[in-house]
Write a protein that holds these residues in place. Structure first.
Motif, mmCIF file in Angstrom:
data_model
loop_
_atom_site.group_PDB
_atom_site.id
_atom_site.type_symbol
_atom_site.label_atom_id
_atom_site.label_comp_id
_atom_site.label_asym_id
_atom_site.label_seq_id
_atom_site.Cartn_x
_atom_site.Cartn_y
_atom_site.Cartn_z
ATOM 1 N N GLN A 1 -5.062 3.205 -68.337
ATOM 2 C CA GLN A 1 -5.534 4.451 -67.734
ATOM 3 C C GLN A 1 -6.380 5.244 -68.734
ATOM 4 O O GLN A 1 -7.392 5.835 -68.358
ATOM 5 C CB GLN A 1 -4.356 5.279 -67.241
ATOM 6 C CG GLN A 1 -4.773 6.434 -66.374
ATOM 7 C CD GLN A 1 -3.586 7.164 -65.769
ATOM 8 O OE1 GLN A 1 -2.433 6.838 -66.003
ATOM 9 N NE2 GLN A 1 -3.894 8.166 -64.971
ATOM 10 N N ALA A 2 -5.988 5.234 -70.000
ATOM 11 C CA ALA A 2 -6.757 5.934 -71.031
ATOM 12 C C ALA A 2 -8.133 5.290 -71.206
ATOM 13 O O ALA A 2 -9.144 5.983 -71.354
ATOM 14 C CB ALA A 2 -5.985 5.933 -72.346
ATOM 15 N N ARG A 3 -8.194 3.967 -71.170
ATOM 16 C CA ARG A 3 -9.478 3.263 -71.276
ATOM 17 C C ARG A 3 -10.376 3.612 -70.079
ATOM 18 O O ARG A 3 -11.570 3.856 -70.243
ATOM 19 C CB ARG A 3 -9.255 1.753 -71.356
ATOM 20 C CG ARG A 3 -8.638 1.303 -72.670
ATOM 21 C CD ARG A 3 -8.332 -0.192 -72.651
ATOM 22 N NE ARG A 3 -9.492 -1.000 -72.326
ATOM 23 C CZ ARG A 3 -10.388 -1.450 -73.208
ATOM 24 N NH1 ARG A 3 -10.249 -1.149 -74.482
ATOM 25 N NH2 ARG A 3 -11.406 -2.193 -72.812
ATOM 26 N N HIS A 4 -9.795 3.628 -68.883
ATOM 27 C CA HIS A 4 -10.563 3.971 -67.684
ATOM 28 C C HIS A 4 -11.040 5.419 -67.738
ATOM 29 O O HIS A 4 -12.178 5.716 -67.341
ATOM 30 C CB HIS A 4 -9.737 3.728 -66.414
ATOM 31 C CG HIS A 4 -9.485 2.290 -66.136
ATOM 32 N ND1 HIS A 4 -10.485 1.370 -65.925
ATOM 33 C CD2 HIS A 4 -8.326 1.599 -66.035
ATOM 34 C CE1 HIS A 4 -9.964 0.175 -65.718
ATOM 35 N NE2 HIS A 4 -8.651 0.287 -65.783
ATOM 36 N N LEU A 5 -10.192 6.326 -68.222
ATOM 37 C CA LEU A 5 -10.589 7.726 -68.366
ATOM 38 C C LEU A 5 -11.790 7.833 -69.294
ATOM 39 O O LEU A 5 -12.749 8.553 -68.996
ATOM 40 C CB LEU A 5 -9.430 8.563 -68.909
ATOM 41 C CG LEU A 5 -9.782 10.012 -69.255
ATOM 42 C CD1 LEU A 5 -10.016 10.825 -67.984
ATOM 43 C CD2 LEU A 5 -8.694 10.644 -70.101
ATOM 44 N N VAL B 1 -19.821 2.838 -74.800
ATOM 45 C CA VAL B 1 -18.666 2.962 -73.894
ATOM 46 C C VAL B 1 -17.595 1.965 -74.301
ATOM 47 O O VAL B 1 -16.407 2.301 -74.387
ATOM 48 C CB VAL B 1 -19.089 2.751 -72.424
ATOM 49 C CG1 VAL B 1 -17.864 2.743 -71.509
ATOM 50 C CG2 VAL B 1 -20.073 3.823 -71.989
ATOM 51 N N GLU B 2 -17.985 0.738 -74.592
ATOM 52 C CA GLU B 2 -17.025 -0.286 -74.993
ATOM 53 C C GLU B 2 -16.355 0.054 -76.317
ATOM 54 O O GLU B 2 -15.147 -0.149 -76.497
ATOM 55 C CB GLU B 2 -17.712 -1.648 -75.048
ATOM 56 C CG GLU B 2 -18.133 -2.128 -73.669
ATOM 57 C CD GLU B 2 -19.064 -3.323 -73.692
ATOM 58 O OE1 GLU B 2 -19.534 -3.728 -74.786
ATOM 59 O OE2 GLU B 2 -19.336 -3.862 -72.601
ATOM 60 N N ILE B 3 -17.125 0.598 -77.248
ATOM 61 C CA ILE B 3 -16.561 1.016 -78.539
ATOM 62 C C ILE B 3 -15.552 2.136 -78.336
ATOM 63 O O ILE B 3 -14.456 2.114 -78.906
ATOM 64 C CB ILE B 3 -17.694 1.438 -79.505
ATOM 65 C CG1 ILE B 3 -18.416 0.192 -80.014
ATOM 66 C CG2 ILE B 3 -17.158 2.288 -80.661
ATOM 67 C CD1 ILE B 3 -19.704 0.485 -80.757
ATOM 68 N N VAL B 4 -15.904 3.111 -77.522
ATOM 69 C CA VAL B 4 -14.991 4.229 -77.260
ATOM 70 C C VAL B 4 -13.724 3.722 -76.577
ATOM 71 O O VAL B 4 -12.614 4.150 -76.923
ATOM 72 C CB VAL B 4 -15.682 5.336 -76.445
ATOM 73 C CG1 VAL B 4 -14.677 6.368 -75.952
ATOM 74 C CG2 VAL B 4 -16.769 6.008 -77.286
ATOM 75 N N GLN B 5 -13.851 2.812 -75.639
ATOM 76 C CA GLN B 5 -12.670 2.254 -74.987
ATOM 77 C C GLN B 5 -11.771 1.536 -75.998
ATOM 78 O O GLN B 5 -10.551 1.646 -75.927
ATOM 79 C CB GLN B 5 -13.065 1.295 -73.870
ATOM 80 C CG GLN B 5 -13.592 1.994 -72.643
ATOM 81 C CD GLN B 5 -13.890 1.020 -71.531
ATOM 82 O OE1 GLN B 5 -14.720 0.132 -71.681
ATOM 83 N NE2 GLN B 5 -13.198 1.179 -70.422
ATOM 84 N N LEU B 6 -12.361 0.818 -76.942
ATOM 85 C CA LEU B 6 -11.570 0.149 -77.975
ATOM 86 C C LEU B 6 -10.877 1.167 -78.874
ATOM 87 O O LEU B 6 -9.688 1.032 -79.189
ATOM 88 C CB LEU B 6 -12.456 -0.787 -78.793
ATOM 89 C CG LEU B 6 -11.771 -1.554 -79.927
ATOM 90 C CD1 LEU B 6 -10.572 -2.357 -79.415
ATOM 91 C CD2 LEU B 6 -12.773 -2.457 -80.629
ATOM 92 N N ILE B 7 -11.595 2.206 -79.275
ATOM 93 C CA ILE B 7 -10.998 3.256 -80.115
ATOM 94 C C ILE B 7 -9.829 3.912 -79.384
ATOM 95 O O ILE B 7 -8.746 4.072 -79.951
ATOM 96 C CB ILE B 7 -12.069 4.301 -80.517
ATOM 97 C CG1 ILE B 7 -13.031 3.697 -81.536
ATOM 98 C CG2 ILE B 7 -11.410 5.573 -81.063
ATOM 99 C CD1 ILE B 7 -14.260 4.555 -81.821
ATOM 100 N N VAL B 8 -10.034 4.283 -78.128
ATOM 101 C CA VAL B 8 -8.977 4.912 -77.336
ATOM 102 C C VAL B 8 -7.778 3.976 -77.227
ATOM 103 O O VAL B 8 -6.627 4.387 -77.399
ATOM 104 C CB VAL B 8 -9.519 5.315 -75.943
ATOM 105 C CG1 VAL B 8 -8.397 5.617 -74.965
ATOM 106 C CG2 VAL B 8 -10.442 6.523 -76.080
#
Length: 154
Positions: A33-37, A58-65
């Motif tokens: 859910q955090a990755r989707h947010l 976007v992919e980098i931010v999803q990995l960081i999250v």
């Protein structure tokens, strides 16, 4: 864009600030859910603010999250809070958790299995800071969304 008056009665331009947050429990059900947010938030930033957020960012931010939320789930005994903010084409990812112990990156070791999250986040982010709070700690990561420092640009 938000506007306010200065002391002389003129208009000051105040950069708009976009924000989203997600309360997390300790059972790990919120990692996806955090990755989707994060992805939905950056899509909104792209469309409402006109910030050219590339897919790689976007992919980098999803990995960081994902790394931050996973670490909070693994090491903090209670709830956590993820907050995303954008101002001036820079994303601030903030994760508060209830564990006051500050994380420390280990020396690189390609044979070590696991415990690479902080290394990954440090390598991908423009900056990373960790600060103690009255109850727990706050990890703050900055990611450039547009310009020379953005992923896939420059």
């Amino acid at each position: 864009m938000d506007q306010s008056a200065d002391e002389s009665g003129g208009e000051l331009s105040v950069p708009s600030l976009m924000e989203a947050s997600l309360a997390l429990n300790s059972d790990g059900s919120r990692i996806a859910q955090a990755r989707h947010l994060a992805a939905a938030f950056l899509d909104k930033v792209r469309h409402t603010q006109g910030v050219p957020v590339v897919t790689a960012t976007v992919e980098i931010v999803q990995l960081i999250v994902s790394e931050l939320v996973t670490n909070a789930r693994k090491y903090a005994p209670g709830p956590a809070l993820l907050r995303l903010r954008v101002a001036d084409s820079v994303l601030q990812v903030e994760l508060w958790d209830s564990n006051p112990a500050l994380p420390a990156a280990e020396a690189p070791d390609p044979e070590r299995i696991g415990r690479h999250g902080l290394e990954i986040v440090t390598a991908l982010a423009q900056s990373l800071t960790v600060e103690t709070t009255p109850v727990g700690k706050r990890v703050i990561v900055h990611v450039v969304l547009a310009g020379a420092g953005a992923a896939g640009v420059g």
